[in-house]
Design a protein around this motif. Structure first.
Motif, PDB file in Angstrom:
ATOM      1  N   THR A  59      40.788 -13.252  49.808  1.00 57.49           N
ATOM      2  CA  THR A  59      40.916 -13.330  48.724  1.00 57.49           C
ATOM      3  C   THR A  59      42.069 -11.534  48.417  1.00 57.49           C
ATOM      4  N   LEU A  60      41.085 -10.667  48.819  1.00 55.23           N
ATOM      5  CA  LEU A  60      41.965  -9.208  49.026  1.00 55.23           C
ATOM      6  C   LEU A  60      42.931  -9.485  49.484  1.00 55.23           C
ATOM      7  N   ARG A  61      42.864 -10.472  51.201  1.00 51.37           N
ATOM      8  CA  ARG A  61      43.871  -9.804  51.906  1.00 51.37           C
ATOM      9  C   ARG A  61      45.305 -10.453  50.982  1.00 51.37           C
ATOM     10  N   ASP A  62      45.186 -11.643  50.702  1.00 50.88           N
ATOM     11  CA  ASP A  62      45.800 -12.509  49.577  1.00 50.88           C
ATOM     12  C   ASP A  62      46.585 -12.125  48.744  1.00 50.88           C
ATOM     13  N   ILE A  63      46.029 -11.673  48.184  1.00 52.15           N
ATOM     14  CA  ILE A  63      46.165 -10.348  46.433  1.00 52.15           C
ATOM     15  C   ILE A  63      47.607  -9.649  47.607  1.00 52.15           C
ATOM     16  N   ILE A  64      47.126  -9.016  48.394  1.00 51.18           N
ATOM     17  CA  ILE A  64      48.481  -7.243  48.652  1.00 51.18           C
ATOM     18  C   ILE A  64      48.836  -8.291  48.832  1.00 51.18           C
ATOM     19  N   LEU A  65      49.373  -9.194  50.045  1.00 52.87           N
ATOM     20  CA  LEU A  65      50.183  -9.809  50.961  1.00 52.87           C
ATOM     21  C   LEU A  65      51.455 -10.148  49.668  1.00 52.87           C
ATOM     22  N   ASP A  66      50.680 -10.624  48.790  1.00 56.99           N
ATOM     23  CA  ASP A  66      51.690 -11.772  47.622  1.00 56.99           C
ATOM     24  C   ASP A  66      51.935 -13.298  48.186  1.00 56.99           C
ATOM     25  N   VAL A  67      50.468 -13.066  47.917  1.00 55.05           N
ATOM     26  CA  VAL A  67      50.818 -14.816  48.552  1.00 55.05           C
ATOM     27  C   VAL A  67      49.509 -15.685  47.935  1.00 55.05           C
ATOM     28  N   PRO A  68      49.538 -17.451  47.632  1.00 55.06           N
ATOM     29  CA  PRO A  68      49.075 -18.021  47.071  1.00 55.06           C
ATOM     30  C   PRO A  68      47.103 -17.695  47.617  1.00 55.06           C
ATOM     31  N   VAL A  69      46.602 -17.109  46.799  1.00 53.42           N
ATOM     32  CA  VAL A  69      45.424 -17.233  47.393  1.00 53.42           C
ATOM     33  C   VAL A  69      44.163 -18.381  48.015  1.00 53.42           C
ATOM     34  N   PHE A  70      44.008 -18.528  49.379  1.00 51.95           N
ATOM     35  CA  PHE A  70      43.347 -20.003  50.200  1.00 51.95           C
ATOM     36  C   PHE A  70      42.666 -20.739  49.602  1.00 51.95           C
ATOM     37  N   TRP A  71      41.454 -20.062  48.355  1.00 50.43           N
ATOM     38  CA  TRP A  71      40.712 -21.214  48.316  1.00 50.43           C
ATOM     39  C   TRP A  71      41.477 -21.637  46.959  1.00 50.43           C
ATOM     40  N   VAL A  72      42.509 -20.681  46.058  1.00 47.62           N
ATOM     41  CA  VAL A  72      42.612 -22.211  44.463  1.00 47.62           C
ATOM     42  C   VAL A  72      43.698 -22.921  45.820  1.00 47.62           C
ATOM     43  N   VAL A  73      44.386 -22.672  46.938  1.00 51.37           N
ATOM     44  CA  VAL A  73      45.452 -24.135  47.509  1.00 51.37           C
ATOM     45  C   VAL A  73      44.663 -24.842  48.414  1.00 51.37           C
ATOM     46  N   ASP A  74      43.268 -25.324  48.711  1.00 48.39           N
ATOM     47  CA  ASP A  74      42.700 -25.248  49.779  1.00 48.39           C
ATOM     48  C   ASP A  74      40.778 -25.397  48.503  1.00 48.39           C
ATOM     49  N   THR A  75      40.271 -26.192  47.766  1.00 49.56           N
ATOM     50  CA  THR A  75      38.835 -25.553  47.198  1.00 49.56           C
ATOM     51  C   THR A  75      38.040 -25.641  48.745  1.00 49.56           C
ATOM     52  N   THR A  76      37.921 -26.045  49.754  1.00 49.65           N
ATOM     53  CA  THR A  76      36.902 -26.821  50.241  1.00 49.65           C
ATOM     54  C   THR A  76      36.198 -25.647  50.925  1.00 49.65           C
ATOM     55  N   PRO A  77      36.376 -24.291  50.930  1.00 51.58           N
ATOM     56  CA  PRO A  77      35.814 -23.229  51.133  1.00 51.58           C
ATOM     57  C   PRO A  77      34.605 -22.524  49.829  1.00 51.58           C
ATOM     58  N   VAL A  78      34.919 -22.747  48.859  1.00 49.52           N
ATOM     59  CA  VAL A  78      34.036 -22.311  48.222  1.00 49.52           C
ATOM     60  C   VAL A  78      33.061 -23.486  47.724  1.00 49.52           C
ATOM     61  N   TRP A  79      33.794 -24.877  48.408  1.00 44.31           N
ATOM     62  CA  TRP A  79      32.065 -26.066  47.701  1.00 44.31           C
ATOM     63  C   TRP A  79      31.580 -26.065  49.475  1.00 44.31           C
ATOM     64  N   VAL A  80      31.937 -25.417  50.497  1.00 44.04           N
ATOM     65  CA  VAL A  80      30.847 -24.861  52.012  1.00 44.04           C
ATOM     66  C   VAL A  80      30.110 -24.182  51.489  1.00 44.04           C
ATOM     67  N   THR A  81      30.778 -22.932  50.605  1.00 41.82           N
ATOM     68  CA  THR A  81      29.909 -21.674  49.919  1.00 41.82           C
ATOM     69  C   THR A  81      28.735 -21.968  49.214  1.00 41.82           C
ATOM     70  N   PHE A  82      29.071 -23.110  48.252  1.00 38.75           N
ATOM     71  CA  PHE A  82      28.154 -23.531  47.093  1.00 38.75           C
ATOM     72  C   PHE A  82      26.994 -23.769  48.048  1.00 38.75           C
ATOM     73  N   ALA A  83      27.131 -25.082  48.943  1.00 39.61           N
ATOM     74  CA  ALA A  83      25.956 -25.892  49.758  1.00 39.61           C
ATOM     75  C   ALA A  83      25.320 -24.879  50.666  1.00 39.61           C
ATOM     76  N   ALA A  84      26.438 -23.731  51.216  1.00 35.48           N
ATOM     77  CA  ALA A  84      25.391 -22.697  52.176  1.00 35.48           C
ATOM     78  C   ALA A  84      24.304 -22.046  50.904  1.00 35.48           C
ATOM     79  N   ALA A  85      24.618 -21.586  49.362  1.00 36.77           N
ATOM     80  CA  ALA A  85      24.141 -21.213  48.907  1.00 36.77           C
ATOM     81  C   ALA A  85      23.027 -22.111  48.323  1.00 36.77           C
ATOM     82  N   VAL A  86      23.041 -23.302  47.581  1.00 36.72           N
ATOM     83  CA  VAL A  86      21.934 -24.105  48.231  1.00 36.72           C
ATOM     84  C   VAL A  86      20.837 -24.160  49.349  1.00 36.72           C
ATOM     85  N   ILE A  87      20.706 -24.398  50.569  1.00 38.36           N
ATOM     86  CA  ILE A  87      20.586 -24.659  51.142  1.00 38.36           C
ATOM     87  C   ILE A  87      19.841 -23.225  51.607  1.00 38.36           C
TER      88      ILE A  87
END
Length: 213
Positions: A59-87
């Motif tokens: 996220t920090l990288r994309d903000i600095i580079l002024d490009v779309p934040v990767f997890w906004v473009v594709d939310t799969t990493p967020v869902w994977v994170t939620f799954a890891a947190a519950v587990i």
């Protein structure tokens, strides 16, 4: 965490990179979730802390580079994170007993994220310096945020070899690309190099020197 490489970079290996990328997100998220469990946080806190190492660096990288934040473009990493947190929340004793395995998985995730982050920054800016900096940031910044929020000394500020491995991977990738080595070869050689540096630190207890007293 790093965004998937464009097709032109990985060619036929794109699907494999995407799979490894999500594996890295999962492992980094578990590292954050377990840190929160150790601090006796509730499931909301565990989930929030899991997000820091999983997506914080990218996220920090994309903000600095002024490009779309990767997890906004594709939310799969967020869902994977939620799954890891519950587990992690419900199976933390089992995961803690497999901590050695997680350390090695984390080493692979660090290597992959650093190289993918460097590649994205190199494409965006053409600057080797910026690419290496963003590669290191992608690999380690999320973990730093996790440790600060959990009131722990950040791993990258300890004597253990960690950020150095990210630097080695990002730097090797930029060097190989500068020598016009094929991009997918540059990717895997650099990931292997970063992993080797981290592995040496784990197995041999290597650390950077401290200032003389």
């Amino acid at each position: 965490m790093a965004e998937r490489f464009p097709t032109r970079i990985c060619g036929v290996t794109l699907d494999l990179i995407a799979l490894f990328d999500l594996f890295g997100v999962f492992v980094f998220a578990i590292s954050g979730a377990l840190a929160a469990v150790r601090k006796d946080m509730d499931i909301f806190g565990v989930t929030m802390i899991a997000l820091f190492p999983a997506v914080g660096g990218g996220t920090l990288r994309d903000i600095i580079l002024d490009v779309p934040v990767f997890w906004v473009v594709d939310t799969t990493p967020v869902w994977v994170t939620f799954a890891a947190a519950v587990i992690s929340f419900f199976l933390s004793p089992l995961l803690e007993s497999r901590l050695r395995v997680l350390i090695w998985a984390d080493a692979f995730g660090l290597a992959l994220f650093a190289v993918l982050g460097a590649g994205k920054a190199l494409d965006a800016t053409g600057s080797v310096l910026i690419a290496v900096m963003m590669g290191v940031a992608t690999g380690v910044v999320g973990g730093m945020i996790r440790d600060v929020v959990c009131n722990d000394l950040p791993l990258v500020l300890r004597r253990e070899i960690y950020a150095t491995a990210a630097f080695a991977g990002a730097g090797t990738f930029c060097l190989l690309r500068g020598l016009n080595v094929q991009e997918d070869i540059s990717l895997w050689v650099s990931v292997a190099g970063a992993f080797a540096v981290r592995a040496a630190g784990i197995l041999l207890g290597l650390s950077l020197p401290r200032p003389p007293r």
